[in-house]
Design a protein around this motif. Structure first.
Motif, PDB file in Angstrom:
ATOM      1  N   ASP A  49     -73.287   0.903 -12.214  1.00  0.00           N
ATOM      2  CA  ASP A  49     -72.154   1.336 -11.383  1.00  0.00           C
ATOM      3  C   ASP A  49     -70.812   1.132 -12.085  1.00  0.00           C
ATOM      4  O   ASP A  49     -69.762   1.483 -11.543  1.00  0.00           O
ATOM      5  CB  ASP A  49     -72.163   0.637 -10.026  1.00  0.00           C
ATOM      6  N   GLY A  50     -70.823   0.566 -13.303  1.00  0.00           N
ATOM      7  CA  GLY A  50     -69.643   0.606 -14.147  1.00  0.00           C
ATOM      8  C   GLY A  50     -68.705  -0.572 -14.054  1.00  0.00           C
ATOM      9  O   GLY A  50     -68.851  -1.471 -13.227  1.00  0.00           O
ATOM     10  N   TRP A  51     -67.685  -0.515 -14.941  1.00  0.00           N
ATOM     11  CA  TRP A  51     -66.758  -1.640 -15.056  1.00  0.00           C
ATOM     12  C   TRP A  51     -65.781  -1.744 -13.889  1.00  0.00           C
ATOM     13  O   TRP A  51     -65.346  -2.842 -13.547  1.00  0.00           O
ATOM     14  CB  TRP A  51     -66.017  -1.610 -16.374  1.00  0.00           C
ATOM     15  N   ASP A  52     -65.439  -0.619 -13.258  1.00  0.00           N
ATOM     16  CA  ASP A  52     -64.549  -0.704 -12.091  1.00  0.00           C
ATOM     17  C   ASP A  52     -65.238  -1.465 -10.954  1.00  0.00           C
ATOM     18  O   ASP A  52     -64.635  -2.336 -10.315  1.00  0.00           O
ATOM     19  CB  ASP A  52     -64.147   0.699 -11.622  1.00  0.00           C
ATOM     20  N   ASP A  69     -61.491   5.613 -16.045  1.00  0.00           N
ATOM     21  CA  ASP A  69     -62.287   5.387 -14.843  1.00  0.00           C
ATOM     22  C   ASP A  69     -63.753   5.641 -15.179  1.00  0.00           C
ATOM     23  O   ASP A  69     -64.092   6.633 -15.837  1.00  0.00           O
ATOM     24  CB  ASP A  69     -61.852   6.333 -13.727  1.00  0.00           C
ATOM     25  N   TRP A  70     -64.614   4.759 -14.696  1.00  0.00           N
ATOM     26  CA  TRP A  70     -66.039   4.904 -14.974  1.00  0.00           C
ATOM     27  C   TRP A  70     -66.557   6.262 -14.492  1.00  0.00           C
ATOM     28  O   TRP A  70     -67.334   6.927 -15.190  1.00  0.00           O
ATOM     29  CB  TRP A  70     -66.808   3.775 -14.297  1.00  0.00           C
ATOM     30  N   GLY A  95     -63.870  -1.275 -21.996  1.00  0.00           N
ATOM     31  CA  GLY A  95     -63.881  -1.265 -20.536  1.00  0.00           C
ATOM     32  C   GLY A  95     -64.600  -2.490 -19.996  1.00  0.00           C
ATOM     33  O   GLY A  95     -64.171  -3.099 -19.005  1.00  0.00           O
ATOM     34  N   TRP A  96     -65.694  -2.880 -20.653  1.00  0.00           N
ATOM     35  CA  TRP A  96     -66.428  -4.073 -20.240  1.00  0.00           C
ATOM     36  C   TRP A  96     -65.649  -5.341 -20.590  1.00  0.00           C
ATOM     37  O   TRP A  96     -65.769  -6.354 -19.896  1.00  0.00           O
ATOM     38  CB  TRP A  96     -67.811  -4.101 -20.877  1.00  0.00           C
ATOM     39  N   ARG A 137     -72.043   6.972 -19.949  1.00  0.00           N
ATOM     40  CA  ARG A 137     -72.324   5.893 -18.994  1.00  0.00           C
ATOM     41  C   ARG A 137     -73.646   5.209 -19.320  1.00  0.00           C
ATOM     42  O   ARG A 137     -73.762   3.980 -19.226  1.00  0.00           O
ATOM     43  CB  ARG A 137     -72.338   6.445 -17.562  1.00  0.00           C
ATOM     44  N   LEU A 194     -66.441   9.404 -16.801  1.00  0.00           N
ATOM     45  CA  LEU A 194     -67.215   9.471 -18.040  1.00  0.00           C
ATOM     46  C   LEU A 194     -68.420  10.388 -17.878  1.00  0.00           C
ATOM     47  O   LEU A 194     -69.038  10.439 -16.805  1.00  0.00           O
ATOM     48  CB  LEU A 194     -67.701   8.071 -18.432  1.00  0.00           C
ATOM     49  N   TYR A 241     -73.011   2.990 -22.437  1.00  0.00           N
ATOM     50  CA  TYR A 241     -72.161   1.833 -22.169  1.00  0.00           C
ATOM     51  C   TYR A 241     -72.880   0.818 -21.279  1.00  0.00           C
ATOM     52  O   TYR A 241     -72.691  -0.395 -21.436  1.00  0.00           O
ATOM     53  CB  TYR A 241     -70.850   2.265 -21.520  1.00  0.00           C
ATOM     54  N   SER A 242     -73.699   1.298 -20.353  1.00  0.00           N
ATOM     55  CA  SER A 242     -74.481   0.383 -19.522  1.00  0.00           C
ATOM     56  C   SER A 242     -75.431  -0.437 -20.378  1.00  0.00           C
ATOM     57  O   SER A 242     -75.576  -1.652 -20.185  1.00  0.00           O
ATOM     58  CB  SER A 242     -75.272   1.153 -18.465  1.00  0.00           C
TER      59      SER A 242
END
Length: 416
Positions: A233-236, A267-268, A368-369, A276, A271, A279-280
Motif C-alpha cells: 500500500d506504499g510509503w504514504d 505519491d505512491w 520514498g521509503w 510499485r 506510480l 519498490y515494495s
C-alpha cells in the motif's frame, strides 16, 4: 618482602556496558517506535527500560560515532564529515585528537575488558591499509579486541574484515550460510566468554556496531519473504499508520501533526504498477534485513542471560543518523550509481527483482521509503532536518532502572 603492583580492578558491582549502534535506521523503523517491521528484541529492551523520543544525532555516520565515543561535538573531533571525505581543513581531517579520550580508553583504565565489534568508521581511509599507521585503529584507541570493518559500509555477504590489526577472510561463504550480522554477534559472544571464563568478576564494555541497516541491504531471502505484500500500500500509507501508532505509544504528542509530503517523493498512487512492485520488494528486503539484525541482538541478550550477566548490564541502542536516501528516487541494485548521478532505470532493476538482497548486488531502496522510515519528521540522512538527526534511543539496565517501559521526552544529544 615481595611487593607486586596491584592490578587495576573495577569498582565492585560495576556494570557491564553494551552499546549497540545501528546504521541508517530511521525514527519510525523499530517496532517500539511505531513501525510494522518486526523488532521483538529491541522492543523487549524498550519494555524493560526506557525509550527516548527527543534524541538527536548528527546526520552522518562518522561524526555521530565520534560523538558517542568521546562525548564531544563532531567538529571538535575533526569529524565534520565521513572519513572517506576527510580533507585538510580544520575540523574535517578525520583524525580524532588523542586528547579527546574514547570511552574505551577511559573504561580500560577502570578495570574493564573493552571490545569493539562491527563498523568502526573513525580512521581516515588512507590509514586503513596494511601499512597503518595503526594508532587510530580500534586497538590504538583503548579497545583490547576488534573484529569488524574499518570503512563506512561493506558487503554483508563478502565483507572486508579486520581482526584486531590484520585483515582476514570471512569464515564461511554465503552458500554455507554466512552473513555478517550473525558473524559479528558470534564474535562478540566469543570475546565476552573468553574474558569471563578467566576473570568472571571483570566487567566488559562491548561496542557493537552493525552494518544493518546501511546499504547494501543484504539478507537471506527467507527473511525478506516474511514481508511479502506488507508494503504494497506504499510509503504514504506507511507514514499514516506509523504516525497513528506513535501517538498510541506516546512517542509523539497526541496533538502532533505529521510533516508535509516531501516534494521530492511522488505519491505512491501515481506510480506505475511495475514500479510499485519493485519498490515494495526493495522495502521487503530492507525490513527483512532489520528483523534479521534484531534476531542477532536477541541471541546476544539470551547469551548474557544464560551467563547471569544480563541484570547488571547497561544496554544502550541508538542509530547513528536517520534513514538513508542514497538509493535515489527509484532505488538501485548498485548504490555506486547514486553517487555518480547515474540512476538505474526501473526497467533494469525489475529484471533483477528476484536477486535483490542477495550477494550479486549492492542494493538500496528508493527514498520514498527513506522519508517514510523517518516518520513523523522531514527528510533524511545527510540533511539537518529532523529526519536526518532524530533517532531511536533505548536504555535498559534491569538491575538499576526500575521505570520499565517508560518514555523520556527531554532533549538529548548523542554526546550525552
Amino acid at each position: 618482602m615481595p611487593a607486586w603492583p596491584a592490578p587495576v580492578r573495577a569498582r565492585a558491582g560495576a556494570p557491564n556496558v553494551l552499546f549497540i549502534v545501528l546504521d541508517d535506521t530511521g525514527f519510525g523503523q523499530l517496532g517500539c517506535y511505531g513501525s510494522p517491521i518486526q523488532t521483538p528484541s529491541f522492543d523487549a529492551l524498550a519494555a524493560d527500560g526506557l525509550r527516548y523520543s527527543n534524541m538527536h544525532t548528527t546526520a552522518l555516520c562518522s561524526p555521530s560515532r565520534s560523538c558517542i565515543l568521546t562525548g564531544r561535538n563532531h567538529h571538535s573531533n575533526a569529524m565534520a564529515c565521513i572519513t572517506e571525505l576527510a580533507s585538510g581543513y580544520p575540523g574535517y581531517n578525520g583524525v580524532v585528537p588523542f586528547e579527546n579520550g574514547f570511552l574505551s580508553e577511559m573504561l580500560v583504565e577502570h578495570g574493564y575488558s573493552t571490545f569493539m565489534v562491527g563498523k568502526y568508521h573513525l580512521t581516515p581511509s588512507n590509514q586503513e591499509t596494511a601499512a597503518g599507521p595503526y594508532d587510530r585503529w580500534p586497538l590504538g584507541r583503548g579497545f583490547q579486541r576488534f573484529y569488524g570493518f574499518l570503512g563506512g559500509d561493506t558487503s554483508q555477504w563478502y565483507p572486508d574484515l579486520v581482526y584486531d590489526n590484520h585483515q582476514v577472510e570471512p569464515p564461511r561463504t554465503p552458500e554455507e550460510g554466512y552473513h555478517l550480522s550473525e558473524d559479528l554477534v558470534d564474535k562478540a559472544m566469543q570475546f565476552v566468554a573468553d574474558a569471563k571464563q578467566v576473570d568472571p568478576a571483570k566487567p566488559f564494555y562491548l561496542h557493537l556496531c552493525f552494518g544493518a541497516t546501511h546499504a547494501p541491504h543484504h539478507v537471506p531471502k527467507e527473511w525478506a519473504d516474511r514481508y511479502a505484500g506488507v508494503f504494497d500500500d506504499g510509503w504514504d500509507a506507511y507514514r499514516e499508520k506509523v504516525f497513528a501508532r506513535q501517538k498510541e505509544l506516546g512517542i509523539v504528542p497526541a496533538d502532533a501533526q505529521l510533516s508535509r509530503h516531501d516534494p521530492d517523493v511522488p505519491d505512491w498512487a501515481s506510480l506505475p504498477p511495475a514500479a510499485r512492485r519493485l519498490y515494495s520488494r526493495m522495502m521487503e528486503v530492507f525490513a527483512g534485513f532489520l528483523t534479521h539484525a534484531d534476531h542477532q541482538v536477541g541471541r546476544l541478550v539470551e547469551f548474557l542471560r544464560q551467563m547471569g550477566e544480563l541484570d547488571n548490564t547497561l544496554i544502550m541502542v541508538i542509530s547513528d543518523n536517520g534513514a538513508s536516501a542514497e538509493g535515489g528516487p527509484t532505488g538501485t541494485t548498485n548504490e555506486a550509481q547514486f553517487f555518480n548521478n547515474a540512476q538505474e532505470p526501473v526497467e533494469e532493476s525489475l529484471k533483477l527483482i528476484d536477486e535483490i538482497g542477495g550477494p550479486k548486488h549492492v542494493n538500496h531502496s528508493p527514498w520514498g521509503w527513506t522519508w517514510a522510515g523517518n516518520t513523523p519528521f522531514r527528510r533524511w540522512k545527510r540533511e539537518t532536518y529532523r529526519g536526518g538527526a532524530s533517532d531511536p534511543f533505548i536504555v535498559c539496565w534491569p538491575q538499576k532502572i526500575k521505570a520499565r517501559g517508560q518514555i523520556r521526552t527531554q532533549y538529548a544529544h548523542i554526546i550525552d
